[in-house]
Design a protein around this motif. Sequence first.
Motif, PDB file in Angstrom:
ATOM      1  N   GLY A   1      -1.106  -1.343  16.094  1.00  0.00           N
ATOM      2  CA  GLY A   1      -2.682  -0.347  15.829  1.00  0.00           C
ATOM      3  C   GLY A   1      -3.141  -0.030  14.706  1.00  0.00           C
ATOM      4  N   ASN A   2      -4.060   0.053  14.813  1.00  0.00           N
ATOM      5  CA  ASN A   2      -5.419   0.158  12.844  1.00  0.00           C
ATOM      6  C   ASN A   2      -3.752   1.309  12.268  1.00  0.00           C
ATOM      7  OD1 ASN A   2      -7.178  -0.448  14.234  1.00  0.00           O
ATOM      8  ND2 ASN A   2      -8.158   1.026  14.708  1.00  0.00           N
ATOM      9  N   THR A   3      -4.280   0.919  11.345  1.00  0.00           N
ATOM     10  CA  THR A   3      -3.068   1.274   9.869  1.00  0.00           C
ATOM     11  C   THR A   3      -3.840   3.333   9.394  1.00  0.00           C
ATOM     12  OG1 THR A   3      -3.222  -0.521   9.077  1.00  0.00           O
ATOM     13  CG2 THR A   3      -2.548   1.217   7.136  1.00  0.00           C
ATOM     14  N   PHE A   4      -3.463   4.010   9.703  1.00  0.00           N
ATOM     15  CA  PHE A   4      -3.101   5.119   9.498  1.00  0.00           C
ATOM     16  C   PHE A   4      -3.654   5.524   7.784  1.00  0.00           C
ATOM     17  CE2 PHE A   4      -1.626   9.844   9.433  1.00  0.00           C
ATOM     18  CZ  PHE A   4      -2.687  10.136   9.926  1.00  0.00           C
ATOM     19  N   GLN A   5      -4.636   6.460   8.491  1.00  0.00           N
ATOM     20  CA  GLN A   5      -5.611   6.435   6.594  1.00  0.00           C
ATOM     21  C   GLN A   5      -6.048   8.125   7.254  1.00  0.00           C
ATOM     22  OE1 GLN A   5      -8.843   3.299   6.379  1.00  0.00           O
ATOM     23  NE2 GLN A   5      -7.382   1.665   6.368  1.00  0.00           N
TER      24      GLN A   5
END
Length: 248
Positions: free
Chosen positions: A91-95
Amino acid sequence: MNFHILTLFPDMVEQGLNTSIIGRAVGKGLLNIETINIRDYTLDRHKKVDDYPYGGGAGMVMQAQPIYDAWQAVAQKIGRKPRTVYLTPQGNTFQQEMAKDYAKEEDLVLLCGHYEGIDERVLEEIVTDYVSIGDYVLTGGELPAMVMVDAISRMVPGVLANDESGTTESFEGNLLEYPQYSRPEDWMGKKVPAILLSGDHAKVEAWRREQSIKRTMERRPDLLADADLTAKEKAMVEHLLDKSQGKC
């Protein structure tokens, strides 16, 4: 805000989130953290929720049915299809900006995987967001789920005290993993790709390689720069990129 966490280890999640700021917020009624044991929804009398992957390979794959039924229970309870996050290195990296966005939801479902992954068909059916907490591998999605709950909860009004700040204070060869499938062969009208049933291991491996490249290009194109690709594979990537950009 209501968190609904689909997991095989509810005790782990509950124990990790019942203290400190999160625990206090739950006690005040600002947050509700519900854990749903996926095993409670399996139709197998031995509470089994996994099976061998089609196409061969090591490990086991979590089956679609118990996950879907557990998710359905949440959807029926709240009266709508909830935003659903699958915790995965793909997934997209959590930010921080993502935490702020998720904090706007009234209900958020977090799906924790285990073993070698989850049957792709249920992911296609229920998941709205694919999120990673970093480019490394953990034994399951529970720790990432707890990380997300913690970060998101801090953005919920009232969770932090006045003296606390709410401001920002799986990769083989650099390619994402291919889609995984397990029994049944036909689930909700979605069939396992025929190539995985062929018994031709060479064709299966070639298909998986192609799917890994395509998935990486779609979800994490930044990884392709360091991926070990053949000249033919690089040409395929360039063709797909041109196609996605409307070039001939």
